[in-house]
Design a protein around this motif. Structure first.
Motif, PDB file in Angstrom:
ATOM      1  N   ASN A 120       8.486   6.115  -1.019  1.00 11.24           N
ATOM      2  CA  ASN A 120       8.108   7.597  -0.555  1.00 11.24           C
ATOM      3  C   ASN A 120       9.403   8.539  -0.362  1.00 11.24           C
ATOM      4  O   ASN A 120       9.628   9.651  -0.670  1.00 11.24           O
TER       5      ASN A 120
ATOM      6  N   GLN B 228      -0.563   9.598   6.330  1.00 11.00           N
ATOM      7  CA  GLN B 228       0.339   9.625   5.383  1.00 11.00           C
ATOM      8  C   GLN B 228      -0.134   9.819   3.766  1.00 11.00           C
ATOM      9  O   GLN B 228       0.166  10.586   2.901  1.00 11.00           O
ATOM     10  N   SER B 229      -1.255   9.272   3.800  1.00 15.49           N
ATOM     11  CA  SER B 229      -2.134   9.219   2.433  1.00 15.49           C
ATOM     12  C   SER B 229      -2.707  10.589   2.297  1.00 15.49           C
ATOM     13  O   SER B 229      -2.601  11.207   1.049  1.00 15.49           O
TER      14      SER B 229
ATOM     15  N   GLY C 234      -1.085  13.278   3.041  1.00 15.40           N
ATOM     16  CA  GLY C 234       0.357  14.175   2.789  1.00 15.40           C
ATOM     17  C   GLY C 234       0.137  15.599   3.113  1.00 15.40           C
ATOM     18  O   GLY C 234       0.334  16.364   2.289  1.00 15.40           O
TER      19      GLY C 234
ATOM     20  N   CYS D 287       4.803  11.869   0.587  1.00 15.92           N
ATOM     21  CA  CYS D 287       4.058  12.483  -0.655  1.00 15.92           C
ATOM     22  C   CYS D 287       2.640  11.764  -0.593  1.00 15.92           C
ATOM     23  O   CYS D 287       2.401  11.062  -1.295  1.00 15.92           O
ATOM     24  N   GLY D 288       1.793  12.730   0.081  1.00 17.34           N
ATOM     25  CA  GLY D 288       0.265  12.243  -0.106  1.00 17.34           C
ATOM     26  C   GLY D 288      -0.538  13.126  -1.043  1.00 17.34           C
ATOM     27  O   GLY D 288       0.225  13.784  -1.643  1.00 17.34           O
ATOM     28  N   TRP D 289      -1.944  12.917  -0.948  1.00 17.56           N
ATOM     29  CA  TRP D 289      -2.573  13.604  -1.738  1.00 17.56           C
ATOM     30  C   TRP D 289      -2.470  15.252  -2.055  1.00 17.56           C
ATOM     31  O   TRP D 289      -2.485  15.723  -2.940  1.00 17.56           O
TER      32      TRP D 289
ATOM     33  N   THR E 260       0.824  16.055  -3.370  1.00 17.32           N
ATOM     34  CA  THR E 260       0.976  15.730  -4.742  1.00 17.32           C
ATOM     35  C   THR E 260       0.127  16.392  -5.808  1.00 17.32           C
ATOM     36  O   THR E 260       0.607  16.891  -6.746  1.00 17.32           O
TER      37      THR E 260
ATOM     38  N   LEU F 225       3.079  10.892  -7.109  1.00 17.99           N
ATOM     39  CA  LEU F 225       1.709  10.144  -7.085  1.00 17.99           C
ATOM     40  C   LEU F 225       1.827   8.707  -6.862  1.00 17.99           C
ATOM     41  O   LEU F 225       1.080   8.017  -6.304  1.00 17.99           O
TER      42      LEU F 225
ATOM     43  N   THR G 204       2.324   8.109  -3.134  1.00 22.04           N
ATOM     44  CA  THR G 204       0.698   8.587  -2.632  1.00 22.04           C
ATOM     45  C   THR G 204      -0.412   7.289  -2.668  1.00 22.04           C
ATOM     46  O   THR G 204      -1.019   7.087  -2.014  1.00 22.04           O
TER      47      THR G 204
ATOM     48  N   THR H 216      -2.253   5.143   0.301  1.00 24.84           N
ATOM     49  CA  THR H 216      -3.613   4.820   0.056  1.00 24.84           C
ATOM     50  C   THR H 216      -3.886   3.420   0.126  1.00 24.84           C
ATOM     51  O   THR H 216      -4.935   3.066   1.075  1.00 24.84           O
TER      52      THR H 216
END
Length: 226
Positions: free
Chosen positions: A51, A119-120, A122, A129-131, A134, A149, A152, A156
């Motif tokens: 990350n 965190q996922s 984002g 750097c989450g969804w 990104t 990505l 990310t 996840t």
């Protein structure tokens, strides 16, 4: 007492290991799950490092310095904290079947699962750097978005595996008869502090009880005199 061997630091670093870790001392029925939790901790630490790389690319593409700075904090603070706050409790819980350590693990690891989910996702400005971050960057810089990505997807994966691990360990703990009252009893008696001493005390008590029973059965019997 065994000499600390973790983390395995190179000789040129003027620091010494702080913990003793040997999976052979974990009972066989818990050893596999304990190793999986250790691998999950490693995966979470590697994800934070990846990350940092993603936020570095994000910064040069116009994402700002804040995300990169926070990514450094995530890595430097949460890597050791996650080891101490949730892996060590579950390691000791598996080792000694301690309800107190199980409860400490559940309390902290539920927060870890929540953090992994955040965190996922984002949220921009949180140093991850989450969804959301990104996907929004694909319209600006595809190359940087592809770099973002990677962490990310890793965030996840960590979130999903953490949730599955929490569910499995909780079900196993409850199935073995563990409860909050048992943890409170350990806290009151102090058994959670030194399980070896407690085990020795229990063995001594059992030995004394067995000795008393043998003495009782070996005592002479007298017939009633008329």
């Amino acid at each position: 007492m065994a000499e600390p061997n973790f983390p395995p630091l190179p000789g040129f670093i003027p620091l010494k290991p702080c913990f003793y870790q040997d999976f052979e001392e974990i009972p066989e029925q818990n050893r596999t799950m304990c190793k999986r939790m250790y691998h999950l901790w490693i995966m979470n630490s590697v994800t934070l490092a990846v990350n940092l790389v993603g936020c570095f690319a994000w910064m040069f593409a116009g994402g700002g310095v804040t995300n990169f700075g926070l990514a450094i904090i995530w890595l430097l603070m949460f890597t050791p904290c996650s080891y101490v706050c949730w892996f060590r409790p579950i390691y000791k819980a598996f080792k000694t079947d301690s309800s107190f350590n199980f409860m400490a693990f559940f309390f902290v690891f539920m927060a870890q699962v929540g953090i992994s989910i955040i965190q996922s996702i984002g949220i921009p400005g949180w140093g991850v750097c989450g969804w959301l971050a990104t996907l929004s960057y694909f319209s600006y810089n595809i190359l940087v978005a592809l770099i973002m990505l990677v962490p990310t997807l890793m965030f996840t994966g960590v979130a999903a595996l953490s949730f599955l691990a929490l569910t499995r360990i909780h079900n196993s703990y409850r199935g073995s008869g563990g409860s909050m009252s048992k943890a409170q009893e350990e806290w009151t008696t102090g058994a959670w502090k030194n399980p070896q001493v407690q085990a020795a005390a229990q063995q001594a008590a059992m030995g004394a009880a067995m000795g008393g029973m043998q003495e009782h059965h070996s005592s002479p019997q007298y017939d009633n005199q008329v």
